[in-house]
Design a protein around this motif. Sequence first.
Motif, PDB file in Angstrom:
ATOM      1  N   LEU A  87      15.119 -10.281 -14.036  1.00 59.16           N
ATOM      2  CA  LEU A  87      16.000 -10.983 -14.962  1.00 59.16           C
ATOM      3  C   LEU A  87      15.208 -11.564 -16.131  1.00 59.16           C
ATOM      4  N   GLN A  88      14.081 -12.182 -15.834  1.00 58.67           N
ATOM      5  CA  GLN A  88      13.267 -12.780 -16.889  1.00 58.67           C
ATOM      6  C   GLN A  88      12.643 -11.726 -17.799  1.00 58.67           C
ATOM      7  N   GLU A  89      12.310 -10.577 -17.222  1.00 60.26           N
ATOM      8  CA  GLU A  89      11.660  -9.518 -18.009  1.00 60.26           C
ATOM      9  C   GLU A  89      12.648  -8.770 -18.888  1.00 60.26           C
ATOM     10  N   VAL A  90      13.819  -8.430 -18.330  1.00 62.03           N
ATOM     11  CA  VAL A  90      14.780  -7.605 -19.055  1.00 62.03           C
ATOM     12  C   VAL A  90      15.656  -8.437 -19.992  1.00 62.03           C
ATOM     13  N   TYR A  91      15.970  -9.660 -19.576  1.00 59.34           N
ATOM     14  CA  TYR A  91      16.851 -10.520 -20.378  1.00 59.34           C
ATOM     15  C   TYR A  91      16.161 -11.866 -20.642  1.00 59.34           C
ATOM     16  N   PRO A  92      15.062 -11.875 -21.392  1.00 57.66           N
ATOM     17  CA  PRO A  92      14.321 -13.127 -21.585  1.00 57.66           C
ATOM     18  C   PRO A  92      15.131 -14.215 -22.284  1.00 57.66           C
ATOM     19  N   SER A  93      15.998 -13.828 -23.221  1.00 62.07           N
ATOM     20  CA  SER A  93      16.788 -14.839 -23.942  1.00 62.07           C
ATOM     21  C   SER A  93      17.749 -15.547 -23.004  1.00 62.07           C
ATOM     22  N   ALA A  94      18.438 -14.756 -22.150  1.00 63.44           N
ATOM     23  CA  ALA A  94      19.373 -15.361 -21.202  1.00 63.44           C
ATOM     24  C   ALA A  94      18.629 -16.183 -20.158  1.00 63.44           C
ATOM     25  N   ALA A  95      17.479 -15.683 -19.707  1.00 64.16           N
ATOM     26  CA  ALA A  95      16.723 -16.364 -18.660  1.00 64.16           C
ATOM     27  C   ALA A  95      16.188 -17.710 -19.123  1.00 64.16           C
ATOM     28  N   THR A  96      15.848 -17.814 -20.400  1.00 61.22           N
ATOM     29  CA  THR A  96      15.318 -19.078 -20.912  1.00 61.22           C
ATOM     30  C   THR A  96      16.391 -19.899 -21.609  1.00 61.22           C
ATOM     31  N   GLY A  97      17.603 -19.303 -21.730  1.00 58.61           N
ATOM     32  CA  GLY A  97      18.692 -19.992 -22.406  1.00 58.61           C
ATOM     33  C   GLY A  97      19.756 -20.462 -21.444  1.00 58.61           C
ATOM     34  N   ARG A  98      20.928 -19.809 -21.504  1.00 63.98           N
ATOM     35  CA  ARG A  98      22.074 -20.301 -20.739  1.00 63.98           C
ATOM     36  C   ARG A  98      21.885 -20.178 -19.226  1.00 63.98           C
ATOM     37  N   LEU A  99      20.981 -19.305 -18.766  1.00 66.64           N
ATOM     38  CA  LEU A  99      20.780 -19.139 -17.323  1.00 66.64           C
ATOM     39  C   LEU A  99      19.507 -19.832 -16.823  1.00 66.64           C
ATOM     40  N   SER A 100      18.846 -20.607 -17.682  1.00 68.19           N
ATOM     41  CA  SER A 100      17.550 -21.184 -17.292  1.00 68.19           C
ATOM     42  C   SER A 100      17.661 -22.088 -16.059  1.00 68.19           C
ATOM     43  N   ALA A 101      18.706 -22.899 -16.013  1.00 66.12           N
ATOM     44  CA  ALA A 101      18.864 -23.809 -14.860  1.00 66.12           C
ATOM     45  C   ALA A 101      19.128 -23.011 -13.587  1.00 66.12           C
ATOM     46  N   ARG A 102      19.937 -21.963 -13.704  1.00 69.00           N
ATOM     47  CA  ARG A 102      20.225 -21.143 -12.532  1.00 69.00           C
ATOM     48  C   ARG A 102      18.979 -20.400 -12.064  1.00 69.00           C
ATOM     49  N   VAL A 103      18.190 -19.893 -12.997  1.00 76.63           N
ATOM     50  CA  VAL A 103      16.959 -19.196 -12.621  1.00 76.63           C
ATOM     51  C   VAL A 103      16.036 -20.147 -11.867  1.00 76.63           C
ATOM     52  N   ALA A 104      15.923 -21.367 -12.338  1.00 78.18           N
ATOM     53  CA  ALA A 104      15.070 -22.355 -11.657  1.00 78.18           C
ATOM     54  C   ALA A 104      15.582 -22.630 -10.246  1.00 78.18           C
ATOM     55  N   ARG A 105      16.900 -22.797 -10.117  1.00 74.93           N
ATOM     56  CA  ARG A 105      17.472 -23.029  -8.770  1.00 74.93           C
ATOM     57  C   ARG A 105      17.273 -21.817  -7.870  1.00 74.93           C
ATOM     58  N   GLY A 106      17.419 -20.623  -8.454  1.00 77.43           N
ATOM     59  CA  GLY A 106      17.250 -19.402  -7.661  1.00 77.43           C
ATOM     60  C   GLY A 106      15.835 -19.266  -7.142  1.00 77.43           C
ATOM     61  N   LYS A 107      14.844 -19.577  -7.979  1.00 84.02           N
ATOM     62  CA  LYS A 107      13.447 -19.488  -7.546  1.00 84.02           C
ATOM     63  C   LYS A 107      13.145 -20.515  -6.449  1.00 84.02           C
ATOM     64  N   ALA A 108      13.723 -21.661  -6.577  1.00 82.99           N
ATOM     65  CA  ALA A 108      13.512 -22.680  -5.547  1.00 82.99           C
ATOM     66  C   ALA A 108      14.132 -22.252  -4.232  1.00 82.99           C
ATOM     67  N   ALA A 109      15.343 -21.673  -4.288  1.00 85.48           N
ATOM     68  CA  ALA A 109      16.025 -21.232  -3.067  1.00 85.48           C
ATOM     69  C   ALA A 109      15.290 -20.074  -2.394  1.00 85.48           C
ATOM     70  N   ALA A 110      14.637 -19.229  -3.206  1.00 85.90           N
ATOM     71  CA  ALA A 110      13.929 -18.066  -2.670  1.00 85.90           C
ATOM     72  C   ALA A 110      12.464 -18.339  -2.374  1.00 85.90           C
ATOM     73  N   ASP A 111      12.025 -19.581  -2.654  1.00 86.53           N
ATOM     74  CA  ASP A 111      10.603 -19.969  -2.448  1.00 86.53           C
ATOM     75  C   ASP A 111       9.664 -19.079  -3.252  1.00 86.53           C
ATOM     76  N   CYS A 112      10.056 -18.791  -4.490  1.00 86.28           N
ATOM     77  CA  CYS A 112       9.205 -17.960  -5.346  1.00 86.28           C
ATOM     78  C   CYS A 112       7.986 -18.759  -5.793  1.00 86.28           C
ATOM     79  N   SER A 113       6.862 -18.085  -5.831  1.00 92.42           N
ATOM     80  CA  SER A 113       5.616 -18.762  -6.229  1.00 92.42           C
ATOM     81  C   SER A 113       5.512 -18.826  -7.733  1.00 92.42           C
TER      82      SER A 113
END
Length: 291
Positions: free
Chosen positions: A265-291
């Motif tokens: 998601l961050q690689e293909v859609y960087p604008s969305a990942a750092t924009g309107r979906l940034s909070a969701r991406v952060a929550r998703g990484k926390a839920a998945a225990d991403c390093s």
Amino acid sequence: MKPVLSSTLFAALSVSLLITAPAAAQNNNVDKRVDRLEQEMRAVQRKVFPGGSSRFFEPEIRPDADTPTTPSTTTTAVSDLIARVDTLERSLANLTGQVEQNDFRIRQIEDKMAATVPPVSTNPGALSTTPSGGSVTEDTGSASPDPERVSGVASIVMPDSGDAGEDAYIYGYRLWEAKYYPEAQTQLKKAAADHPKHRRASFAKNLLGRAYLDDGKPALASVALYENYQELPRGERAPDSLYFLSTALVQLDKKADACRVLSELQEVYPSAATGRLSARVARGKAAADCS
């Protein structure tokens, strides 16, 4: 923009089927063994019956007249081969009989099931349109529908804006918002299928995945969300589908795969990942225990 997500991320969704070899394949194996035995019998006769014999096969090559023979030994060998062939033929006959018996038993079971089991819908989420108002109710086959649910679904009317694709999606959205998830799933699938070129097709497929998630079906959700990303990578809700796909994978205990999806998601859609979906991406990484 081309999706590069590997299909191996969805190994958790695969269903392993144990397929027993059909009886026809076993019969074919027996036939091959019989052919091999016949070849061995011909080879034995060429060596030990230079004069030929009406009981066995005609020799393909006639040896020299001086070739010594050992009738007692060779007769025993050929008889043994014939006995083996007879045994194989009996086994083949028994196997054929077993196949016929099994077919008969299966037909009996199917007849009993057809006589005792009431017909049901092959699509549990199928919808039927009522003549008035254009609303839908869940098709539950022969079971009596819940009157309260039927009334609730009927109260949600499809809009009529003149844009069929927009109206189809909005109707599915309203069903989902009212938490009529099976009805919403069917409507959203229909909206995407009927209007594949409409901008709302991406919305419909993404919301279909969310409706499966909300309905407690993460495996179906992951399939729907992945298909939206793969089939409509430029759609407005393709990046959202990757986020919700990571959520489905976490529920399926595939956290490593969920992290790879979020990286995609961050690689293909960087604008969305750092924009309107940034909070969701952060929550998703926390839920998945991403390093």
